[in-house]
Scaffold this active site. Structure first.
Site, PDB file in Angstrom:
ATOM      1  N   TYR A 144      22.752 -43.178 -16.340  1.00 53.33           N
ATOM      2  CA  TYR A 144      24.267 -43.051 -16.155  1.00 53.33           C
ATOM      3  C   TYR A 144      24.495 -41.632 -16.728  1.00 53.33           C
ATOM      4  O   TYR A 144      23.715 -41.360 -17.163  1.00 53.33           O
ATOM      5  CB  TYR A 144      25.548 -43.540 -17.286  1.00 53.33           C
ATOM      6  CG  TYR A 144      26.746 -43.728 -17.124  1.00 53.33           C
ATOM      7  CD1 TYR A 144      26.957 -42.754 -15.913  1.00 53.33           C
ATOM      8  CD2 TYR A 144      27.415 -44.172 -17.759  1.00 53.33           C
ATOM      9  CE1 TYR A 144      28.445 -43.178 -15.948  1.00 53.33           C
ATOM     10  CE2 TYR A 144      29.190 -43.688 -17.406  1.00 53.33           C
ATOM     11  CZ  TYR A 144      29.152 -42.798 -16.324  1.00 53.33           C
ATOM     12  OH  TYR A 144      30.570 -43.562 -16.665  1.00 53.33           O
ATOM     13  N   LYS A 170      23.679 -44.295 -11.772  1.00 51.71           N
ATOM     14  CA  LYS A 170      24.990 -43.616 -12.032  1.00 51.71           C
ATOM     15  C   LYS A 170      25.184 -42.743 -12.329  1.00 51.71           C
ATOM     16  O   LYS A 170      25.180 -42.209 -12.512  1.00 51.71           O
ATOM     17  CB  LYS A 170      25.526 -44.835 -13.301  1.00 51.71           C
ATOM     18  CG  LYS A 170      27.622 -44.951 -12.944  1.00 51.71           C
ATOM     19  CD  LYS A 170      27.646 -46.334 -13.928  1.00 51.71           C
ATOM     20  CE  LYS A 170      29.750 -45.573 -13.519  1.00 51.71           C
ATOM     21  NZ  LYS A 170      29.949 -46.076 -14.947  1.00 51.71           N
TER      22      LYS A 170
END
Length: 308
Positions: A144, A170
């Site tokens: 992330y 992400k």
């Protein structure tokens, strides 16, 4: 045991819409496990590629490590066979490693690795952080990239070489040039996930960069709208996407932007307004006020007209 290998999980993640279920709390702010389990089963009835338990929309930042384990186990046990459940890992490296190992032990399919807590870190430090987590589990790991852990193309390329079970990135930053650089270096080695708040607003440009999926918070309470929007994005139906943005998504973001933290609070309000109450948010977040809930009710009505 996980139902998907890292390779299979990567393929699954890139094939459809993703969502992050809220975490249900009682009025006294304890975890409401029964309501949470029921909601995971409800969400899994839709054509969703994967669910991320106890993620950002699930208030990961407000859960103790013990609560994360309880929430994750409830998600794994409540989702039907074939619905991948990804677990969170975060805070310091030692805690993230422990969470990744716990995720594998309870049968999660993958791990979303959050930025290290609070402190800034160099690329070398982030590399060591990610490698430690990847080496601690056989599960597929998704980075992330946001806040104090924004990964450069060089760092991601090195990690992809060193960690076979690193399967995805992400993006929670919105730096299209950086994503272009990473995509140029790695092509389809990773699955790319749009992860900005209300990711629908960025879905079309991200698709052109090779990000075939994104995480939809709206799916929690408007699943039919969220899936119809995703279908329009994948079909590159720009007129339909723009109409749905204008009628629903942008008015929704206008409410979301009224206060910091409302990206989560507005989802819980939406759950309540659509008959799936999930309780309040935990401090330091705050719930929507009554005027804002009325505005959101109008957005929900517009969403129903948009998919009618």
């Amino acid at each position: 045991m996980p139902t998907h290998t890292p390779t299979e999980l990567a393929e699954r993640l890139g094939s459809g819409l993703l969502s992050f279920p809220v975490t249900h709390f009682t009025p006294g702010l304890a975890f409401d496990e029964t309501a949470y389990r029921d909601n995971i089963a409800r969400m899994s009835e839709y054509d969703i590629a994967a669910l991320f338990a106890a993620g950002g929309t699930g208030e990961f930042f407000s859960l103790t490590p013990q609560e994360v384990g309880t929430v994750l186990r409830a998600a794994v046990e409540s989702a039907p066979s074939g619905t991948p459940i990804l677990a969170p890992a975060g805070h310091g490296t030692a805690q993230a490693v422990a969470m990744a190992r716990d995720a594998e032990a309870v049968g999660a399919d993958g791990v979303l690795l959050f930025p290290p807590y609070l402190t800034e870190a160099s690329s070398d430090g982030l590399t060591a952080h990610v490698r430690a987590v990847c080496e601690a589990t056989s599960l597929g790991v998704v980075l992330y990239s946001r806040a104090n852990a924004v990964y450069t193309a060089d760092t991601v390329a090195a990690l992809a070489d060193a960690c076979p079970n690193l399967i995805g990135l992400k993006d929670g930053v919105g730096d299209l040039e950086r994503i272009t650089q990473i995509r140029s270096r790695l092509a389809d080695r990773l699955v790319y996930i749009g992860g900005l708040p209300t990711a629908e607003t960025f879905a079309l440009p991200y698709l052109e960069l090779g990000a075939t999926t994104y995480s939809s918070a709206i799916f929690n309470f408007l699943p039919d709208f969220a899936l119809a929007f995703y279908e329009a994005v994948r079909a590159r139906d720009r007129a339909k996407v723009q109409a749905m943005l204008d009628r629903v998504v942008l008015p929704y973001t206008a409410i979301r932007d009224r206060k910091p933290g409302y990206a989560v609070s507005i989802v819980k309000a939406g759950m309540d307004l659509t008959g799936h109450p999930a309780g309040p948010v935990r401090p330091p977040l705050t719930d929507l006020d009554e005027a804002e809930r009325e505005l959101l009710a109008g957005v929900i009505e517009a969403s129903r007209l948009a998919v009618a």
